[in-house]
Design a protein around this motif. Structure first.
Motif, mmCIF file in Angstrom:
data_model
loop_
_atom_site.group_PDB
_atom_site.id
_atom_site.type_symbol
_atom_site.label_atom_id
_atom_site.label_comp_id
_atom_site.label_asym_id
_atom_site.label_seq_id
_atom_site.Cartn_x
_atom_site.Cartn_y
_atom_site.Cartn_z
ATOM 1 N N ALA A 65 0.843 -1.202 0.000
ATOM 2 C CA ALA A 65 0.000 0.000 0.000
ATOM 3 C C ALA A 65 0.875 1.247 0.000
ATOM 4 O O ALA A 65 1.995 1.247 0.509
ATOM 5 C CB ALA A 65 -0.926 0.003 1.211
ATOM 6 N N SER A 66 0.348 2.336 -0.544
ATOM 7 C CA SER A 66 1.117 3.569 -0.754
ATOM 8 C C SER A 66 1.142 4.455 0.487
ATOM 9 O O SER A 66 0.128 4.639 1.163
ATOM 10 C CB SER A 66 0.517 4.366 -1.919
ATOM 11 O OG SER A 66 0.537 3.622 -3.109
ATOM 12 N N LEU A 67 2.314 5.011 0.732
ATOM 13 C CA LEU A 67 2.482 6.058 1.732
ATOM 14 C C LEU A 67 2.319 7.375 0.995
ATOM 15 O O LEU A 67 3.188 7.771 0.204
ATOM 16 C CB LEU A 67 3.852 5.946 2.385
ATOM 17 C CG LEU A 67 4.235 7.010 3.412
ATOM 18 C CD1 LEU A 67 3.256 7.017 4.577
ATOM 19 C CD2 LEU A 67 5.655 6.763 3.914
ATOM 20 N N LEU A 68 1.203 8.051 1.204
ATOM 21 C CA LEU A 68 0.876 9.243 0.420
ATOM 22 C C LEU A 68 1.853 10.380 0.694
ATOM 23 O O LEU A 68 2.219 10.643 1.837
ATOM 24 C CB LEU A 68 -0.553 9.689 0.729
ATOM 25 C CG LEU A 68 -1.645 8.686 0.348
ATOM 26 C CD1 LEU A 68 -3.010 9.186 0.799
ATOM 27 C CD2 LEU A 68 -1.657 8.413 -1.149
ATOM 28 N N PHE A 81 -1.673 3.774 9.001
ATOM 29 C CA PHE A 81 -1.281 4.537 10.195
ATOM 30 C C PHE A 81 -0.699 5.891 9.791
ATOM 31 O O PHE A 81 -1.151 6.952 10.240
ATOM 32 C CB PHE A 81 -0.261 3.737 10.995
ATOM 33 C CG PHE A 81 0.267 4.430 12.226
ATOM 34 C CD1 PHE A 81 -0.220 4.111 13.479
ATOM 35 C CD2 PHE A 81 1.268 5.396 12.142
ATOM 36 C CE1 PHE A 81 0.275 4.747 14.617
ATOM 37 C CE2 PHE A 81 1.757 6.041 13.262
ATOM 38 C CZ PHE A 81 1.257 5.711 14.507
ATOM 39 N N ALA A 82 0.330 5.862 8.937
ATOM 40 C CA ALA A 82 1.019 7.107 8.573
ATOM 41 C C ALA A 82 0.115 8.037 7.780
ATOM 42 O O ALA A 82 0.131 9.261 7.986
ATOM 43 C CB ALA A 82 2.283 6.775 7.776
ATOM 44 N N ASN A 83 -0.681 7.493 6.876
ATOM 45 C CA ASN A 83 -1.594 8.336 6.095
ATOM 46 C C ASN A 83 -2.636 8.994 6.984
ATOM 47 O O ASN A 83 -3.022 10.147 6.768
ATOM 48 C CB ASN A 83 -2.274 7.509 5.011
ATOM 49 C CG ASN A 83 -1.323 7.104 3.899
ATOM 50 O OD1 ASN A 83 -0.278 7.729 3.694
ATOM 51 N ND2 ASN A 83 -1.662 6.041 3.191
ATOM 52 N N ALA A 84 -3.130 8.258 7.988
ATOM 53 C CA ALA A 84 -4.141 8.819 8.890
ATOM 54 C C ALA A 84 -3.571 9.958 9.724
ATOM 55 O O ALA A 84 -4.248 10.964 9.977
ATOM 56 C CB ALA A 84 -4.701 7.726 9.795
ATOM 57 N N VAL A 85 -2.325 9.821 10.165
ATOM 58 C CA VAL A 85 -1.688 10.913 10.905
ATOM 59 C C VAL A 85 -1.536 12.135 9.998
ATOM 60 O O VAL A 85 -1.819 13.273 10.404
ATOM 61 C CB VAL A 85 -0.326 10.471 11.465
ATOM 62 C CG1 VAL A 85 0.409 11.663 12.093
ATOM 63 C CG2 VAL A 85 -0.509 9.374 12.513
#
Length: 452
Positions: A65-68, A81-85
Motif C-alpha cells: 500500500a502507498s504512503l501518500l 497509520f502514517a496516512n491517517a496521521v
C-alpha cells in the motif's frame, strides 16, 4: 437482545451487497477528494513526517500500500497509520455535524490501504468508505457527548471500529467474522481527549485507529474470535467510555440511507472555533485598523463554552485549538489557513494582543453547540456584533464545488503542479466506474517526495 455488534455486521454486509445510490456515491467522492487533499498537504507537516519515518523503518514489508506524499510502499496497516496521521495533521479534515469526530482520517486511510492490497474496485472502495463512516457515526450517536465529557477522543475510539468495518467489507468477512473483528477492535479502542497543548498529540489519534482496524479485520479473517458484546456488554464500550450511552440511537443511525451530513473545514483549526472565525471575518470588513479594537466578547453554547480558551498558544498545534488565536488571525490577516498558525503568526504582536482581549459568556439559549455571537468594541465606543449558528462548510452553509477544488489545489500545491492536481481530481471523479484504484494511485505518485 442480540448484541449490537451483529446489527453492525449485518449493516456492513447489506451495504456491500447494494451499490451506492448516485447521491451517496457523490458524497463519498467529495469525502475522498477532501481526504486526499488534506493528507497530501499534511504529509509535509513534522508530525506526519515522524509517523512516516517510523513506519518506513518498522512497517516496510510486505510492500502492499502507498504512503501518500512519499515514494514508498508499506504494509497496509503501516501505510494506513502514517496516512491517517498526515490526514489529521493540518486539522482541516472533515467532521460530523456535532463536531465530535473526524471520519475520513481513520476510515479512508484503512479502506485505501486494503483496497490497494486486495486489488479492489473503485466502487468497492467507495462503499467501504461509506460503511466505515456509518459505523463511526452510529457509535458516536449512542455514546456522545458522554464519551467526550468522560475524556475520550471519539475520532480514535469510534475510528478503530469504522476502519474495521471498511477493512472487513473489503476482505469479504462473513457476519460472524465481522462480529469477531469488532470484538478484536475493542482491544485497540483508545484515545484520550488530553489533546490541548503545544505537542503533536492530537494528530496521532487517527493513526492507530486506521492501523488497528485493519489488524482486527485480518485477525478475524484468520479465525480469531472476538467478544460479540464488545459494545453493549457490562464492561463494553458504551458502559466504559460513555456510561449513559443509548444503543438504540446507534441502531436508528444505521437506518439512514441518505446523506451522512459530513461537513468540511475551510479553516486550519478545531471545528467548534469555525463559527467564531466566520463572525470575525465578517466584522473585519467594518474595522479600519485592528489597533482600534478595545475589547472582544464571545457568547457560546454550554456544550463548548469551556473548551478552546488558550489566550497565548505556544505552538502551531496549540494555536489550532485556541479560540483566541482563531479570532485574532481572522481579524489581523483575514484568513485562518495553515500560514496563520505558523510560529511567525503566533508571535505577531497584534495577534497576541487581540488574543488576550477575548472574554467568554455562556448562553444556553443558543440553538446549537457551535453557535456563537461575537461582540467587538472599538476604541470610540462602537460595538460590532455578528452571530452564527452554522459555520462555513456545514450542511446548511456548504462549500461550493469551486471552493472544494480550490481547497484541494491549495493544500497540494507544494507537491503538485496544477495539471497534476487536475488529473488526480479527474481520477477521483471516475472512481465509481474503475475496475481498480490503481489508476488513482498511479496518478498520486506525482505527489511523491523521494525518501532517502
Amino acid at each position: 437482545m442480540e448484541p449490537i455488534s451483529h446489527d453492525f455486521a449485518r449493516h456492513v454486509l447489506k451495504r456491500g451487497a447494494n451499490p451506492l445510490t448516485p447521491d451517496a456515491r457523490a458524497e463519498m467522492l467529495v469525502v475522498v477528494r477532501d481526504y486526499l487533499g488534506v493528507t497530501l498537504g499534511g504529509s509535509q507537516i513534522e508530525s506526519a513526517r515522524i509517523a512516516a519515518r517510523y513506519q518506513q523503518r518498522y512497517g516496510a514489508a510486505p510492500a502492499e500500500a502507498s504512503l501518500l506524499g512519499h515514494d514508498t510502499r508499506l504494509a497496509a496497516p503501516a501505510a494506513a497509520f502514517a496516512n491517517a496521521v498526515a490526514a489529521h495533521s493540518l486539522d482541516m479534515d472533515d467532521t460530523d455535524r456535532r463536531s465530535m469526530l473526524h471520519m475520513s482520517a481513520p476510515v479512508v486511510s484503512a479502506a485505501l490501504s486494503v483496497s490497494e492490497a486486495e486489488g479492489s474496485s473503485g466502487g468497492a472502495f467507495l462503499c467501504a468508505v461509506r460503511v466505515g463512516c456509518d459505523i463511526m457515526l452510529a457509535i458516536s450517536e449512542a455514546a456522545n457527548p458522554g464519551m467526550r465529557d468522560r475524556g475520550f477522543h471519539s475520532t480514535a475510539v469510534c475510528g478503530v471500529f469504522g476502519a474495521t468495518a471498511a477493512a472487513g467489507l473489503l476482505l469479504g468477512l462473513s457476519e460472524e467474522k465481522l462480529v469477531s473483528a469488532f470484538g478484536a477492535a475493542g482491544a485497540h479502542a483508545a484515545g484520550l481527549f488530553e489533546i490541548y497543548g503545544p505537542t503533536m498529540q492530537k494528530s496521532l489519534h487517527p493513526g492507530p485507529a486506521a492501523q488497528n482496524g485493519i489488524v482486527a479485520a485480518r485477525l478475524a479473517q484468520f479465525g480469531f474470535e472476538g467478544a460479540p458484546s464488545i459494545f453493549d456488554g457490562k464492561s463494553g464500550l458504551f458502559a466504559a467510555f460513555a456510561g449513559n450511552a443509548e444503543p438504540d440511537k446507534a441502531r436508528a443511525s444505521l437506518g439512514n440511507d441518505g446523506a451522512l451530513g459530513i461537513e468540511y473545514k475551510p479553516y486550519s483549526c478545531f471545528r467548534p472555533i469555525h463559527s467564531a472565525i466566520d463572525c470575525a471575518l465578517d466584522l473585519r470588513q467594518q474595522i479600519a485598523d485592528t489597533q482600534s479594537i478595545a475589547a472582544i466578547r464571545i457568547v457560546r453554547h454550554p456544550l463548548w463554552a469551556a473548551y478552546h480558551l488558550i489566550p497565548a498558544p505556544q505552538s502551531e498545534q496549540e494555536a489550532k485549538g485556541s479560540l483566541n488565536h482563531g479570532i485574532a488571525v481572522a481579524l489581523v490577516f483575514g484568513a485562518a489557513l495553515p500560514e496563520q498558525y505558523s510560529a511567525a503568526a503566533i508571535a505577531n504582536p497584534d495577534v497576541r494582543r487581540i488574543s488576550s482581549l477575548l472574554a467568554v459568556t455562556v448562553d444556553p439559549s443558543l440553538p446549537r453547540g457551535d453557535s456563537c455571537r461575537l461582540e467587538i468594541t472599538l476604541a470610540d465606543g462602537q460595538t460590532l456584533v455578528r452571530a452564527a449558528d452554522f459555520p462555513r462548510g456545514s450542511v446548511e452553509r456548504p462549500l461550493s464545488e469551486a471552493e472544494h477544488e480550490a481547497k484541494f489545489r491549495y493544500l497540494t500545491r507544494p507537491l503538485l503542479k496544477p495539471e497534476a492536481a487536475t488529473e488526480i481530481m479527474a481520477e477521483i471523479a471516475r472512481l465509481h466506474s474503475s475496475s481498480s484504484i490503481e489508476m488513482l494511485m498511479t496518478s498520486l505518485k506525482t505527489a511523491a517526495t523521494v525518501d532517502p
